[in-house]
Motif scaffolding. Structure first.
Motif, PDB file in Angstrom:
ATOM      1  N   LEU A 161      81.215  60.181 -27.303  1.00 47.98           N
ATOM      2  CA  LEU A 161      80.568  59.946 -25.776  1.00 47.98           C
ATOM      3  C   LEU A 161      79.185  60.603 -25.497  1.00 47.98           C
ATOM      4  O   LEU A 161      78.718  59.994 -24.979  1.00 47.98           O
ATOM      5  CB  LEU A 161      81.859  60.813 -24.894  1.00 47.98           C
ATOM      6  N   ILE A 162      79.122  61.648 -26.078  1.00 55.57           N
ATOM      7  CA  ILE A 162      77.876  62.456 -26.180  1.00 55.57           C
ATOM      8  C   ILE A 162      76.700  61.471 -26.829  1.00 55.57           C
ATOM      9  O   ILE A 162      75.606  61.194 -26.017  1.00 55.57           O
ATOM     10  CB  ILE A 162      77.687  63.575 -26.486  1.00 55.57           C
ATOM     11  N   ALA A 163      77.035  60.770 -27.709  1.00 52.75           N
ATOM     12  CA  ALA A 163      76.291  59.846 -28.744  1.00 52.75           C
ATOM     13  C   ALA A 163      75.754  58.676 -27.559  1.00 52.75           C
ATOM     14  O   ALA A 163      74.596  58.171 -27.508  1.00 52.75           O
ATOM     15  CB  ALA A 163      76.691  59.275 -29.870  1.00 52.75           C
ATOM     16  N   ALA A 164      76.706  57.980 -27.091  1.00 54.49           N
ATOM     17  CA  ALA A 164      76.667  57.222 -25.923  1.00 54.49           C
ATOM     18  C   ALA A 164      75.795  57.380 -24.833  1.00 54.49           C
ATOM     19  O   ALA A 164      74.982  56.580 -24.466  1.00 54.49           O
ATOM     20  CB  ALA A 164      78.147  56.623 -25.758  1.00 54.49           C
ATOM     21  N   THR A 165      76.146  58.423 -24.448  1.00 47.19           N
ATOM     22  CA  THR A 165      75.508  58.962 -22.984  1.00 47.19           C
ATOM     23  C   THR A 165      73.976  59.068 -23.528  1.00 47.19           C
ATOM     24  O   THR A 165      73.282  58.846 -22.730  1.00 47.19           O
ATOM     25  CB  THR A 165      76.057  60.403 -22.495  1.00 47.19           C
ATOM     26  N   HIS A 166      73.660  59.679 -24.469  1.00 46.46           N
ATOM     27  CA  HIS A 166      72.183  59.922 -24.993  1.00 46.46           C
ATOM     28  C   HIS A 166      71.656  58.621 -25.096  1.00 46.46           C
ATOM     29  O   HIS A 166      70.418  58.265 -24.682  1.00 46.46           O
ATOM     30  CB  HIS A 166      72.256  60.716 -26.261  1.00 46.46           C
ATOM     31  N   GLU A 167      72.388  57.741 -25.756  1.00 41.94           N
ATOM     32  CA  GLU A 167      71.808  56.348 -26.136  1.00 41.94           C
ATOM     33  C   GLU A 167      71.221  55.569 -24.707  1.00 41.94           C
ATOM     34  O   GLU A 167      70.361  54.914 -24.676  1.00 41.94           O
ATOM     35  CB  GLU A 167      72.747  55.386 -26.803  1.00 41.94           C
ATOM     36  N   ILE A 168      72.072  55.668 -23.731  1.00 41.40           N
ATOM     37  CA  ILE A 168      71.800  54.781 -22.477  1.00 41.40           C
ATOM     38  C   ILE A 168      70.946  55.755 -21.638  1.00 41.40           C
ATOM     39  O   ILE A 168      70.311  54.962 -20.400  1.00 41.40           O
ATOM     40  CB  ILE A 168      72.963  54.588 -21.715  1.00 41.40           C
ATOM     41  N   SER A 169      70.537  56.928 -21.813  1.00 37.42           N
ATOM     42  CA  SER A 169      69.722  57.566 -21.019  1.00 37.42           C
ATOM     43  C   SER A 169      68.031  57.439 -21.319  1.00 37.42           C
ATOM     44  O   SER A 169      67.670  56.988 -22.453  1.00 37.42           O
ATOM     45  CB  SER A 169      69.910  59.158 -21.052  1.00 37.42           C
ATOM     46  N   THR A 170      67.441  57.780 -20.410  1.00 36.23           N
ATOM     47  CA  THR A 170      65.959  57.596 -20.461  1.00 36.23           C
ATOM     48  C   THR A 170      65.618  59.024 -21.371  1.00 36.23           C
ATOM     49  O   THR A 170      64.690  58.821 -22.377  1.00 36.23           O
ATOM     50  CB  THR A 170      65.097  57.781 -19.120  1.00 36.23           C
ATOM     51  N   ILE A 171      65.897  60.065 -21.156  1.00 38.17           N
ATOM     52  CA  ILE A 171      65.983  61.203 -21.823  1.00 38.17           C
ATOM     53  C   ILE A 171      67.156  62.070 -21.713  1.00 38.17           C
ATOM     54  O   ILE A 171      68.007  61.798 -21.007  1.00 38.17           O
ATOM     55  CB  ILE A 171      64.697  62.078 -21.185  1.00 38.17           C
ATOM     56  N   SER A 172      67.086  62.871 -22.803  1.00 35.84           N
ATOM     57  CA  SER A 172      68.266  64.234 -22.873  1.00 35.84           C
ATOM     58  C   SER A 172      67.431  65.521 -22.717  1.00 35.84           C
ATOM     59  O   SER A 172      66.380  65.714 -23.444  1.00 35.84           O
ATOM     60  CB  SER A 172      69.177  64.122 -23.928  1.00 35.84           C
ATOM     61  N   ILE A 173      67.989  66.284 -21.975  1.00 28.15           N
ATOM     62  CA  ILE A 173      67.677  67.793 -22.016  1.00 28.15           C
ATOM     63  C   ILE A 173      68.522  68.829 -22.586  1.00 28.15           C
ATOM     64  O   ILE A 173      69.743  68.707 -22.078  1.00 28.15           O
ATOM     65  CB  ILE A 173      67.275  68.247 -20.562  1.00 28.15           C
TER      66      ILE A 173
END
Length: 343
Positions: A148-160
């Motif tokens: 889930l974290i991997a997918a969330t990161h992939e669809i985001s503009t940036i991760s903090i």
């Protein structure tokens, strides 16, 4: 204009990412043309949804049953084209809660995506239901790393990645970022609860990089008031908010999002640098501490250099010695409190 999706992650729990997401959303939501929503993706811990629970005077039901929460998308794993999201207005920003009821029980086996692709499909379906007029979508993700974290990161503009100053937090953040870096989405690092710092340069990274966006000093007022009715009043005048705004402006300068936060703050002791060093005290105690020292040292100094100094020295040399001891003692106390930690 496509929304900017900001994914808030951490290598371990307890770094303060949910609080950071809320305060950042509140500042962005008050900026011109920057409508903001926070999505509570941490559906088991549900810290963001808990804030809504207290905001609604501890009413168990956060969202009406016929509306959708984040967990509904993971339970059914399908699109909901004819149903409304249970979005709740909270201060200057919107929130999509994790569950309908704050104590709702969930089965992890029913919710956990089996693959990154499945997680991405679910998240994309959720985001497609959001209104088009959001400028910023902040995802409050759970700690650690999984599909889930991997997918969330992939669809985001940036991760903090929110981390603390200690070495364990740094190692867990390094591990998380090494996994996230397999994808093209950029990841930035932000230090939270930092002690004895006044700028990012005071943090000892083993390798400085352009992805470091700042350090937020530890602030006792934030810790003491989190979840209370007076929390936002305290936050508005805190070092925390001031430092987070600076960190956002650093990120904004790097990526040109177009939203700069202007939050001038005058320190009650006339120096944010000194104040950040004694963040383990409440704001009231900081004022009393600093001005108490100033008055004490002034009084002790005047006994040495006042107009009757020669008379005092002649008639009562012990008084002079006591004054010198007082000044030295206060100087030692101040030095211990505000000196920069050595690495």
């Amino acid at each position: 204009m496509n929304p900017t999706i900001i994914n808030i992650v951490s290598g371990k729990g307890g770094t303060g990412k949910t609080l950071l997401a809320c305060v950042l959303a509140d500042m962005l939501g008050n900026a011109p043309d920057a409508k903001t929503i926070v999505v509570d993706l941490d559906i088991f811990v549900r810290g963001l949804t808990s804030l809504l629970y207290f905001h609604r005077e501890e009413k168990l039901h956060i969202v009406e049953k016929h509306k959708l929460t984040v967990s509904d998308f993971f339970v059914e794993k399908i699109r909901y084209p004819n149903k409304d999201l249970g979005i709740v207005k909270y201060r200057s920003f919107d929130v999509l809660p994790a569950v309908h009821r704050i104590d709702q029980k969930l089965d992890y086996q029913d919710l956990a995506p089996n693959t990154r692709h499945e997680a991405k499909v679910i998240l994309s379906a959720l985001l497609s239901c959001l209104a088009d007029d959001y400028r910023y979508i902040i995802l409050d993700s759970r700690a650690g790393y999984d599909e889930l974290i991997a997918a969330t990161h992939e669809i985001s503009t940036i991760s903090i990645c929110v981390e603390e100053q200690d070495q364990i937090s740094k190692v867990t953040s390094d591990n998380l970022i090494s996994q996230l870096d397999e994808q093209s989405t950029p990841t930035f690092r932000l230090i939270n609860k930092a002690r004895g710092v006044k700028s990012p340069n005071d943090i000892d990274f083993s390798a400085r990089s352009v992805t470091d966006i700042g350090a937020i000093p530890f602030d006792m007022d934030i810790l003491n008031n989190f979840g209370t009715s007076g929390f936002w009043d305290v936050t508005g005048r805190s070092l925390y908010r001031w430092a987070l705004a600076n960190a956002w402006n650093t990120l904004n300068s790097k990526l040109q999002f177009g939203t700069r936060l202007s939050l001038p703050r005058l320190s009650p002791i006339m120096s944010e640098a000194v104040e950040s060093r004694i963040g383990f005290l409440t704001l009231k105690d900081r004022v009393f501490f600093v001005y108490g020292l100033v008055l004490a040292m002034f009084g002790a100094g005047y006994s040495l250099v006042g107009s009757d100094f020669l008379t005092i020295f002649k008639d009562d040399p012990l008084r002079v010695g006591a004054s010198i001891m007082g000044i030295v003692g206060f100087s030692m106390a101040v030095t211990v409190l505000i000196r920069r930690p050595k690495r």
